[in-house]
Design a protein around this motif. Structure first.
Motif, PDB file in Angstrom:
ATOM      1  N   GLU A 131      -8.910 -22.487  22.605  1.00 27.25           N
ATOM      2  CA  GLU A 131      -9.920 -23.455  23.033  1.00 27.25           C
ATOM      3  C   GLU A 131      -9.271 -24.703  23.615  1.00 27.25           C
ATOM      4  O   GLU A 131      -9.751 -25.259  24.612  1.00 27.25           O
ATOM      5  N   LEU A 132      -8.185 -25.137  22.996  1.00 24.56           N
ATOM      6  CA  LEU A 132      -7.473 -26.318  23.492  1.00 24.56           C
ATOM      7  C   LEU A 132      -6.909 -26.049  24.886  1.00 24.56           C
ATOM      8  O   LEU A 132      -6.920 -26.917  25.764  1.00 24.56           O
ATOM      9  N   LEU A 133      -6.430 -24.841  25.076  1.00 18.98           N
ATOM     10  CA  LEU A 133      -5.902 -24.438  26.377  1.00 18.98           C
ATOM     11  C   LEU A 133      -7.025 -24.331  27.397  1.00 18.98           C
ATOM     12  O   LEU A 133      -6.887 -24.733  28.555  1.00 18.98           O
ATOM     13  N   GLN A 134      -8.161 -23.775  26.951  1.00 21.93           N
ATOM     14  CA  GLN A 134      -9.258 -23.493  27.863  1.00 21.93           C
ATOM     15  C   GLN A 134      -9.941 -24.744  28.384  1.00 21.93           C
ATOM     16  O   GLN A 134     -10.322 -24.817  29.548  1.00 21.93           O
ATOM     17  N   ILE A 135     -10.082 -25.765  27.549  1.00 17.48           N
ATOM     18  CA  ILE A 135     -10.884 -26.908  27.953  1.00 17.48           C
ATOM     19  C   ILE A 135     -10.254 -27.646  29.130  1.00 17.48           C
ATOM     20  O   ILE A 135     -10.946 -28.162  29.988  1.00 17.48           O
ATOM     21  N   PHE A 136      -8.919 -27.697  29.185  1.00 15.31           N
ATOM     22  CA  PHE A 136      -8.213 -28.232  30.364  1.00 15.31           C
ATOM     23  C   PHE A 136      -6.722 -28.154  30.087  1.00 15.31           C
ATOM     24  O   PHE A 136      -6.264 -28.543  29.018  1.00 15.31           O
ATOM     25  N   LYS A 139     -21.013 -25.424  23.265  1.00 14.93           N
ATOM     26  CA  LYS A 139     -20.648 -25.819  21.895  1.00 14.93           C
ATOM     27  C   LYS A 139     -20.272 -27.310  21.854  1.00 14.93           C
ATOM     28  O   LYS A 139     -20.666 -28.044  20.939  1.00 14.93           O
ATOM     29  N   ALA A 140     -19.519 -27.738  22.851  1.00 19.96           N
ATOM     30  CA  ALA A 140     -19.103 -29.146  22.902  1.00 19.96           C
ATOM     31  C   ALA A 140     -20.304 -30.056  23.109  1.00 19.96           C
ATOM     32  O   ALA A 140     -20.445 -31.081  22.438  1.00 19.96           O
ATOM     33  N   ARG A 141     -21.206 -29.706  24.026  1.00 22.20           N
ATOM     34  CA  ARG A 141     -22.372 -30.547  24.317  1.00 22.20           C
ATOM     35  C   ARG A 141     -23.286 -30.686  23.102  1.00 22.20           C
ATOM     36  O   ARG A 141     -23.852 -31.745  22.853  1.00 22.20           O
ATOM     37  N   GLU A 142     -23.421 -29.610  22.350  1.00 22.04           N
ATOM     38  CA  GLU A 142     -24.278 -29.662  21.163  1.00 22.04           C
ATOM     39  C   GLU A 142     -23.765 -30.683  20.152  1.00 22.04           C
ATOM     40  O   GLU A 142     -24.549 -31.274  19.409  1.00 22.04           O
ATOM     41  N   SER A 143     -22.466 -30.917  20.145  1.00 18.50           N
ATOM     42  CA  SER A 143     -21.885 -31.789  19.130  1.00 18.50           C
ATOM     43  C   SER A 143     -22.265 -33.255  19.320  1.00 18.50           C
ATOM     44  O   SER A 143     -22.197 -34.032  18.375  1.00 18.50           O
ATOM     45  N   THR A 197     -11.459 -20.855  34.334  1.00 21.69           N
ATOM     46  CA  THR A 197     -11.268 -22.306  34.413  1.00 21.69           C
ATOM     47  C   THR A 197     -12.363 -23.071  33.685  1.00 21.69           C
ATOM     48  O   THR A 197     -12.207 -24.268  33.420  1.00 21.69           O
ATOM     49  N   ASN A 198     -13.459 -22.389  33.357  1.00 29.88           N
ATOM     50  CA  ASN A 198     -14.546 -23.051  32.634  1.00 29.88           C
ATOM     51  C   ASN A 198     -15.239 -22.027  31.752  1.00 29.88           C
ATOM     52  O   ASN A 198     -15.726 -21.005  32.237  1.00 29.88           O
ATOM     53  N   ASP A 199     -15.254 -22.293  30.450  1.00 24.05           N
ATOM     54  CA  ASP A 199     -15.879 -21.382  29.492  1.00 24.05           C
ATOM     55  C   ASP A 199     -17.259 -21.925  29.152  1.00 24.05           C
ATOM     56  O   ASP A 199     -17.393 -22.968  28.518  1.00 24.05           O
ATOM     57  N   ALA A 200     -18.282 -21.210  29.576  1.00 24.96           N
ATOM     58  CA  ALA A 200     -19.656 -21.698  29.423  1.00 24.96           C
ATOM     59  C   ALA A 200     -20.016 -21.900  27.952  1.00 24.96           C
ATOM     60  O   ALA A 200     -20.668 -22.888  27.591  1.00 24.96           O
ATOM     61  N   LYS A 201     -19.603 -20.984  27.079  1.00 25.01           N
ATOM     62  CA  LYS A 201     -19.956 -21.099  25.660  1.00 25.01           C
ATOM     63  C   LYS A 201     -19.211 -22.253  24.989  1.00 25.01           C
ATOM     64  O   LYS A 201     -19.776 -22.948  24.141  1.00 25.01           O
ATOM     65  N   MET A 223     -10.836 -40.460  31.973  1.00 26.84           N
ATOM     66  CA  MET A 223     -11.460 -39.931  33.181  1.00 26.84           C
ATOM     67  C   MET A 223     -12.027 -38.529  32.962  1.00 26.84           C
ATOM     68  O   MET A 223     -12.622 -37.953  33.865  1.00 26.84           O
ATOM     69  N   LYS A 224     -11.871 -37.997  31.762  1.00 19.44           N
ATOM     70  CA  LYS A 224     -12.303 -36.625  31.473  1.00 19.44           C
ATOM     71  C   LYS A 224     -13.779 -36.576  31.069  1.00 19.44           C
ATOM     72  O   LYS A 224     -14.368 -37.555  30.622  1.00 19.44           O
ATOM     73  N   ARG A 225     -14.342 -35.356  31.173  1.00 19.23           N
ATOM     74  CA  ARG A 225     -15.740 -35.128  30.819  1.00 19.23           C
ATOM     75  C   ARG A 225     -15.942 -35.249  29.307  1.00 19.23           C
ATOM     76  O   ARG A 225     -15.012 -35.035  28.522  1.00 19.23           O
ATOM     77  N   PRO A 226     -17.161 -35.559  28.873  1.00 19.94           N
ATOM     78  CA  PRO A 226     -17.430 -35.639  27.434  1.00 19.94           C
ATOM     79  C   PRO A 226     -17.105 -34.344  26.701  1.00 19.94           C
ATOM     80  O   PRO A 226     -16.660 -34.376  25.546  1.00 19.94           O
ATOM     81  N   GLU A 227     -17.314 -33.208  27.348  1.00 21.78           N
ATOM     82  CA  GLU A 227     -17.036 -31.925  26.705  1.00 21.78           C
ATOM     83  C   GLU A 227     -15.545 -31.774  26.390  1.00 21.78           C
ATOM     84  O   GLU A 227     -15.172 -31.183  25.368  1.00 21.78           O
ATOM     85  N   TYR A 228     -14.705 -32.297  27.272  1.00 17.86           N
ATOM     86  CA  TYR A 228     -13.261 -32.279  27.016  1.00 17.86           C
ATOM     87  C   TYR A 228     -12.938 -33.129  25.799  1.00 17.86           C
ATOM     88  O   TYR A 228     -12.206 -32.707  24.900  1.00 17.86           O
ATOM     89  N   VAL A 229     -13.486 -34.349  25.769  1.00 16.85           N
ATOM     90  CA  VAL A 229     -13.233 -35.245  24.640  1.00 16.85           C
ATOM     91  C   VAL A 229     -13.708 -34.589  23.345  1.00 16.85           C
ATOM     92  O   VAL A 229     -12.995 -34.597  22.332  1.00 16.85           O
ATOM     93  N   ALA A 230     -14.900 -34.018  23.364  1.00 16.64           N
ATOM     94  CA  ALA A 230     -15.456 -33.387  22.164  1.00 16.64           C
ATOM     95  C   ALA A 230     -14.549 -32.278  21.650  1.00 16.64           C
ATOM     96  O   ALA A 230     -14.258 -32.192  20.450  1.00 16.64           O
ATOM     97  N   THR A 231     -14.077 -31.430  22.537  1.00 12.55           N
ATOM     98  CA  THR A 231     -13.285 -30.274  22.128  1.00 12.55           C
ATOM     99  C   THR A 231     -11.914 -30.681  21.610  1.00 12.55           C
ATOM    100  O   THR A 231     -11.473 -30.225  20.548  1.00 12.55           O
ATOM    101  N   VAL A 232     -11.227 -31.531  22.350  1.00  8.44           N
ATOM    102  CA  VAL A 232      -9.877 -31.932  21.943  1.00  8.44           C
ATOM    103  C   VAL A 232      -9.921 -32.701  20.621  1.00  8.44           C
ATOM    104  O   VAL A 232      -9.123 -32.429  19.707  1.00  8.44           O
ATOM    105  N   ILE A 233     -10.854 -33.620  20.481  1.00  3.42           N
ATOM    106  CA  ILE A 233     -10.932 -34.409  19.247  1.00  3.42           C
ATOM    107  C   ILE A 233     -11.331 -33.512  18.073  1.00  3.42           C
ATOM    108  O   ILE A 233     -10.786 -33.652  16.965  1.00  3.42           O
ATOM    109  N   ARG A 234     -12.260 -32.600  18.271  1.00  6.41           N
ATOM    110  CA  ARG A 234     -12.648 -31.678  17.193  1.00  6.41           C
ATOM    111  C   ARG A 234     -11.452 -30.885  16.688  1.00  6.41           C
ATOM    112  O   ARG A 234     -11.246 -30.736  15.467  1.00  6.41           O
ATOM    113  N   LEU A 235     -10.622 -30.404  17.606  1.00  6.22           N
ATOM    114  CA  LEU A 235      -9.487 -29.569  17.212  1.00  6.22           C
ATOM    115  C   LEU A 235      -8.381 -30.392  16.563  1.00  6.22           C
ATOM    116  O   LEU A 235      -7.759 -29.955  15.583  1.00  6.22           O
ATOM    117  N   TYR A 236      -8.122 -31.576  17.066  1.00  3.23           N
ATOM    118  CA  TYR A 236      -7.122 -32.434  16.416  1.00  3.23           C
ATOM    119  C   TYR A 236      -7.617 -32.894  15.037  1.00  3.23           C
ATOM    120  O   TYR A 236      -6.816 -33.047  14.108  1.00  3.23           O
TER     121      TYR A 236
END
Length: 853
Positions: free
Chosen positions: A298-303, A415-419, A407-411, A261-274
């Motif tokens: 970053e992991l904390l920030q995304i959600f 970064k996530a969307r570009e990926s 609650t939301n880091d624009a940069k 149910m999460k946004r693509p940016e969340y998926v991108a960030t969490v998967i990149r870090l793992y």
């Protein structure tokens, strides 16, 4: 189904699989492009996240092709309970997704597992966490049923996982990041019964994220002075990124990130870090942290709802919970210094950027804004940094000293969307190319990728160059134009005659053909549709035969479930002819000891009463061992007791002691259709208790089978959880250090509408949360009789002996009258009046009329 793994080199373990969620194609691309080894997703139907965008068959085909081209697997969720009227659509769907090439399907419904084993055994199946598998016994049963993988219950500890891994050839999948259910998955009926949205059907409304008060018998809020917050059922988010080495060592195969149910940016960030963490394990083993401080941020920030390690080490009690809020906390940004007209000064503890979302925690609540212009020393800037004081636009209400969170880091979002931006895909595999040949012959292009090797030829023979002979640089330029394909040219060998020329169109065509061959699907889907139809026909015939053979002439009975010797005595005195004894061991009452179980059976036998020993709904590995010892004792009794199993591990324990041990199944096994009913009857069940989520039309269809039982009166258990809100908030610490405050007086969770949900705690300190209103289908007894329901169940495990006696008499009188065909002599008025006097909080008819479909 073949569950044997390929041999692994001695002393080596396979790499951990990183399994990502995708609720949309954008999130799917985000997962793949950021390093997922596999992605799990749902179709438009039959998925446990029905409100996600999900994938139709065309989108699924596109996703599978995209994933397989990048050597990523796709697992499809079919992890809900399926109604009988949906099976034809399901059978069409299963063949379609098999033909598309999904690598496995994730299941909850054992009827669906039986179906796939019969009509499409070539399709790999994984057992969903909704199946509540947390012991070696449960895993053994999954292995017996043809599953390849088990998604373990989130409550399974590292020690238990290690024991499981050593005892089963099945792949073990565990959740490592994201939202947690407070209840054992697959055992939660709260959303279903209070809101009509069933978690077992993929529409959970998340009542655990709502506010509650812990109150006593006098309805006093017991937590007023503690100021904990009122989200008493809302867990923090799971985060095991620094525990991956241990998970690998104890035998975990797949690491599952929650978040369809999460946004693509969340998926991108969490998967990149793992992925970074896993890559570091491969490079450096156990040495050093797996993420840097910045990456953890970053992991904390995304959600996050704050983070927890869940039950990996021990029961964390209150440390599991996010009492103050159920949604994203963000990260600490700073404090308000002062306010002025149209803005405020902010002392920063972290960086701030224009476009960030921030939230002020004020005495009046929380207020969020999007950051616009930023000033530092009266100069407009785009960013502010830790230690600085900046000015931002603000027109709300705040005070100096108020905390501010980002609650939301624009940069980070950019970064996530570009990926995963279209046309900028980075998930590519290296190619080695060799171009060889002579003037007058067709050139050969050999391309190697991993273990695959393809060879193509030029359309025309090479010629002697008149002006521009073929060079390595020119060949590299043309053959390296791999565009959006999942490849890049790593090495090129050119061995051609000096002065040779080949048209650029021929070079491009050779490259295209080679890539096309490399991308050809290697998995063979060799079940023809005609064979599939034959298998379906055979399955339908066998199901029809099973339905006919199951019809029994047993006299329908009223089953009375009780939990202690006193209520058993009351039930027998009131004329009960069938009793279910045992179940959970409540801390608030005496319960049955093993010798009392035996004496209860002997008493019932002498009185001609059918007696069944109900086993607990949830057991961990240690508790299973204790139960097994009791069962070994019972196996030596002169008359072996009939048992009612409440989870799949218990069924396997019985088989290990005596394959012919008589047993029945309880409603916690979620029997929702003919296929699952037939499954348990085929295994030898003498009676099957149906799901309480069935609509009366579904029930009428299943009542054609013999040997069913249906829950018609009593306390409905909404949740069972390792977390105890009483011990965690009032008892000092849940578990061995708890003061046992739960036994001093009754406790309830009061919701925002002031309904009070009763709480019970068992001897293992688990929470059992009950519905406010008692289920009561007394007025529907004539309809149940007409349907041919074999047995009706009175669930009286929380009632006093006096209440048990009266309820049993009321139902026996009505049921016996109806069985004799004296419908005209019976009216529900007097019985309902007696029942109502005992339960002033009122009744519910559950899903009998409203269903969950």
């Amino acid at each position: 189904m073949n569950n044997q793994r390929e041999a692994v080199v001695a002393n080596e373990t396979p790499p951990l699989e990183l399994l990502a969620p995708a609720g949309s194609f954008e999130a799917f691309k985000a997962a793949v492009e950021n390093g997922a080894d596999a992605v799990y997703l749902g179709g438009k139907s039959f998925s446990a996240r029905a409100s996600a965008a999900n994938f139709d068959l065309e989108e699924l085909h596109k996703a599978v092709r995209y994933a397989h081209e990048r050597q990523v697997k796709v697992y499809l969720t079919v992890n809900i309970l399926i109604a009988d009227q949906e099976f034809q659509e399901l059978m069409d769907y299963l063949y379609a997704v098999y033909d598309i090439g999904v690598d496995a399907v994730i299941l909850q419904d054992l009827g669906v597992a039986s179906l796939i084993r019969a009509i499409l055994p070539e399709l790999e199946i994984h057992a969903s966490t909704q199946m509540t598998i947390n012991t070696t016994w449960g895993a053994q049963h999954m292995e017996r049923l043809g599953f390849y993988r088990v998604v373990l219950a989130r409550e399974t500890s590292a020690a238990e996982i290690k024991t499981l891994a050593a005892s089963t050839p099945l792949d073990l999948e565990v959740f490592v990041h994201g939202a947690l259910c407070v209840c054992y998955s697959g055992q939660c009926l709260m959303s279903s019964f209070i809101g009509g949205r069933s978690g077992n059907r993929g529409t959970c409304a998340q009542p655990c994220r709502m506010t509650y008060q812990l109150v006593n018998q006098e309805r006093k809020n017991l937590l007023t002075v503690k100021n904990l917050g009122e989200h008493l059922l809302s867990p923090k988010d799971l985060n095991l990124v620094e525990d991956l080495v241990e998970l690998k060592e104890i035998g975990v195969h797949s690491l599952k990130v929650e978040g369809r149910m999460k946004r693509p940016e969340y998926v991108a960030t969490v998967i990149r870090l793992y992925r970074k963490a896993l890559d570091r394990i491969e490079r450096q083993g156990e040495n050093g942290p797996l993420l840097t401080t910045e990456e953890h941020q970053e992991l904390l920030q995304i959600f996050n709802r704050d983070f927890t390690k869940g039950y990996l080490r021990e029961n964390p009690g209150a440390d599991l919970m996010s009492y103050s809020r159920p949604n994203n906390r963000g990260t600490r940004l700073g404090r308000v210094v002062s306010l002025n007209s149209g803005g405020l000064d902010l002392k920063l503890e972290a960086a701030i950027h224009s476009g960030d979302g921030i939230e002020f925690w004020t005495g009046r609540g929380r207020e969020g804004i999007t950051v616009g212009n930023i000033w530092r020393d009266k100069q407009q800037v785009n960013d502010g940094f830790p230690g600085e004081t900046v000015q931002i636009e603000f027109s709300g209400v705040a005070r100096p000293g108020d905390r501010v969170f980002k609650t939301n880091d624009a940069k980070l979002m950019e970064k996530a969307r570009e990926s995963f931006q279209e046309g900028k895909e980075q998930r590519k595999r290296p190619l080695t190319m060799s171009l060889r040949g002579h003037i007058g012959d067709k050139l050969t292009l050999e391309v190697v990728e991993g273990m695959r090797r393809v060879r193509v030829f030029s359309a025309n023979p090479a010629q002697k160059a008149l002006k521009r002979p073929l060079t390595w640089d020119y060949a590299n330029q043309q053959l390296g134009r791999l565009g959006t394909t999942p490849f890049w040219l790593d090495q090129l060998v050119v061995e051609v005659d000096e002065g040779l020329m080949l048209p650029v169109s021929d070079l491009n065509e050779m490259r295209r053909k080679a890539v096309e061959e490399l991308l050809r699907e290697t998995t063979q889907r060799n079940v023809e549709r005609s064979l599939y139809r034959q298998r379906i026909g055979k399955w339908n015939n066998e199901l029809a035969k099973a339905r006919l053979s199951s019809a029994r002439s047993n006299l329908p009975l009223v089953s009375v479930a009780v939990s202690d010797p006193e209520t058993l005595e009351a039930a027998l005195k009131s004329g009960a002819k069938r009793v279910l004894i045992g179940g959970e061991h409540w801390r608030s009452r005496k319960n049955f000891k093993i010798d009392e179980i035996r004496s209860g059976f002997e008493t019932c036998r002498k009185q001609g009463v059918d007696c069944v020993w109900r086993l607990p709904r949830v057991l961990n590995e240690t508790q299973s061992t204790r139960l097994l010892e009791d069962l070994k004792k019972a196996a030596l009794w002169p008359d072996k007791p009939k048992l009612m199993v409440s989870n799949l591990g218990e069924l396997e324990m019985l088989r290990s002691l005596d394959p012919n041990w008589p047993f029945e199944t309880d409603y916690s096994l979620n029997v929702f259709n003919e296929a699952s009913l037939a499954h348990f009857l085929h295994l030898g069940a003498q009676r099957v208790t149906l799901s309480p989520e069935l609509h009366h039309e579904q029930l009428a269809h299943l009542a054609k089978w013999g040997g069913i039982e249906y829950f018609v009166f009593g306390d409905l258990e909404m949740m069972v959880s390792e977390y105890c809100p009483i011990g965690s908030t009032l008892g000092g610490k849940q578990g061995s250090h708890c003061s046992g405050v739960c036994v001093k007086e009754p406790h309830y969770l009061r919701d925002r509408l002031e309904y009070d949900f009763p709480l019970e705690t068992d001897q293992e300190c688990r929470m059992h949360l009950y519905n406010v209103k008692v289920l009561n289908l007394y007025e529907e007894l004539p309809q149940l009789k007409r349907m041919g329901v074999s047995n009706i169940r009175l669930q009286l495990t929380r009632q006093s002996p006096e209440q048990v006696g009266l309820i049993v008499k009321v139902f026996l009188e009505a049921w016996d009258t109806l069985q004799l065909g004296n419908r005209s002599l019976w009216t529900p008025d007097q019985g309902m009046a007696e029942l109502t006097s005992m339960f002033p909080q009122g009744f519910t008819k559950g899903h009998f009329f409203r269903g969950v479909l």
